[in-house]
Scaffold this motif. Sequence first.
Motif, mmCIF file in Angstrom:
data_model
loop_
_atom_site.group_PDB
_atom_site.id
_atom_site.type_symbol
_atom_site.label_atom_id
_atom_site.label_comp_id
_atom_site.label_asym_id
_atom_site.label_seq_id
_atom_site.Cartn_x
_atom_site.Cartn_y
_atom_site.Cartn_z
ATOM 1 N N GLY A 63 0.782 -1.232 0.000
ATOM 2 C CA GLY A 63 0.000 0.000 0.000
ATOM 3 C C GLY A 63 0.810 1.275 0.000
ATOM 4 N N HIS A 64 2.133 1.178 -0.070
ATOM 5 C CA HIS A 64 3.023 2.350 -0.028
ATOM 6 C C HIS A 64 3.834 2.381 -1.325
ATOM 7 C CE1 HIS A 64 6.004 4.887 2.613
ATOM 8 N NE2 HIS A 64 5.631 5.487 1.499
ATOM 9 N N PHE A 65 3.514 3.353 -2.198
ATOM 10 C CA PHE A 65 4.116 3.438 -3.524
ATOM 11 C C PHE A 65 5.114 4.588 -3.583
ATOM 12 C CE2 PHE A 65 0.082 1.342 -3.883
ATOM 13 C CZ PHE A 65 0.255 0.365 -4.860
ATOM 14 N N VAL A 66 6.237 4.358 -4.268
ATOM 15 C CA VAL A 66 7.297 5.364 -4.388
ATOM 16 C C VAL A 66 7.751 5.406 -5.839
ATOM 17 C CG1 VAL A 66 9.547 6.132 -3.514
ATOM 18 C CG2 VAL A 66 8.031 4.816 -2.021
ATOM 19 N N GLU A 67 8.220 6.577 -6.273
ATOM 20 C CA GLU A 67 8.688 6.764 -7.649
ATOM 21 C C GLU A 67 9.751 5.717 -7.998
ATOM 22 O OE1 GLU A 67 10.045 10.571 -10.346
ATOM 23 O OE2 GLU A 67 10.990 10.284 -8.394
ATOM 24 N N THR A 68 9.526 5.007 -9.092
ATOM 25 C CA THR A 68 10.396 3.905 -9.491
ATOM 26 C C THR A 68 11.830 4.356 -9.729
ATOM 27 O OG1 THR A 68 8.492 2.816 -10.521
ATOM 28 C CG2 THR A 68 10.677 2.014 -11.144
#
Length: 312
Positions: free
Chosen positions: A298-303
């Motif tokens: 549930g925690h997304f970060v810039e690839t």
Amino acid sequence: MPSNEKLIEMKNLKKYFPMKQKQVLKAVDNVTMDIHKGEILSLVGESGSGKTTLGRTVSRLYHKTNGDILFGGKPVEKYSIKEFTKKVQMIFQDPQASLNPRMTVGDIIAEGIDIHKLAKTKKERMEKVYSLLEIVGLNREHANRFPHEFSGGQRQRIGIARALAVDPEVLVCDEPISALDVSIQAQVVNLLKDLQKERNLTLLFIAHDLSMVKYISDRVAVMYRGKVVELGTPEEVYNNPIHSYTKSLISAVPIADPTAKKHEKVGVDESYLRSPMGDVSEINKIPEVPELTEYEPGHFVETSFLKENKLI
């Protein structure tokens, strides 16, 4: 309560503004993000990060440059403007500028009711107006007054009543509290939160006040130079920020308690910053890898940030 049902889906959404010599300003650049039914998704970032442009593009006040916006699983182009604006309403940052000074409050609120033919008689029309005024904490007598006769907080309540008049599914709130006093900010935020629960509304809440965002949000998206660089619950984003830009935003939040531990000051790593400028050849360019990666559940970060910092 928020559900897992995707109400609005953005896929590689772009909004570029033309500049000189075939250059473009990448105000919104390849944003892929979902807004779930019944949730409050907050969009935060510094001035010029593209928050308002994203909100206005989703609301169809701006024409998208490229990419897709889906509402209820259907491309927004399949809806007429009249049909779509009944479903998605916007609350603007400056309530004074968004209210017609030559119209009474009653006529301002009833404008959507008239356009969508939601009242059969004048009496029914005014009863709806009176009901909306009372819902947002104003009096029936206010219907006959003009916008200049109200305070900033009252004008924002009128703007909220106008947005609610057509019984929308989504409210796009473009920094609705930034022009208000601190005490009035809390009142307006509590009003929006109560309305969201009572009417099962979905909110895209655009703001730069991180303390208020933490209070109102189900999820928080951090935007920088046209891109969403981090996305997660308020607890994940505030207590465990991964992206350098998110850390720098949180470090700038003032703490009222002098005995509390201060946030560590974080500088943004200049090595990964992208210029918001580009050329017209980038309009149809689709990224080879997803812009966001699920770093934790549930925690997304810039690839690109994760790769450059060897976190994936």
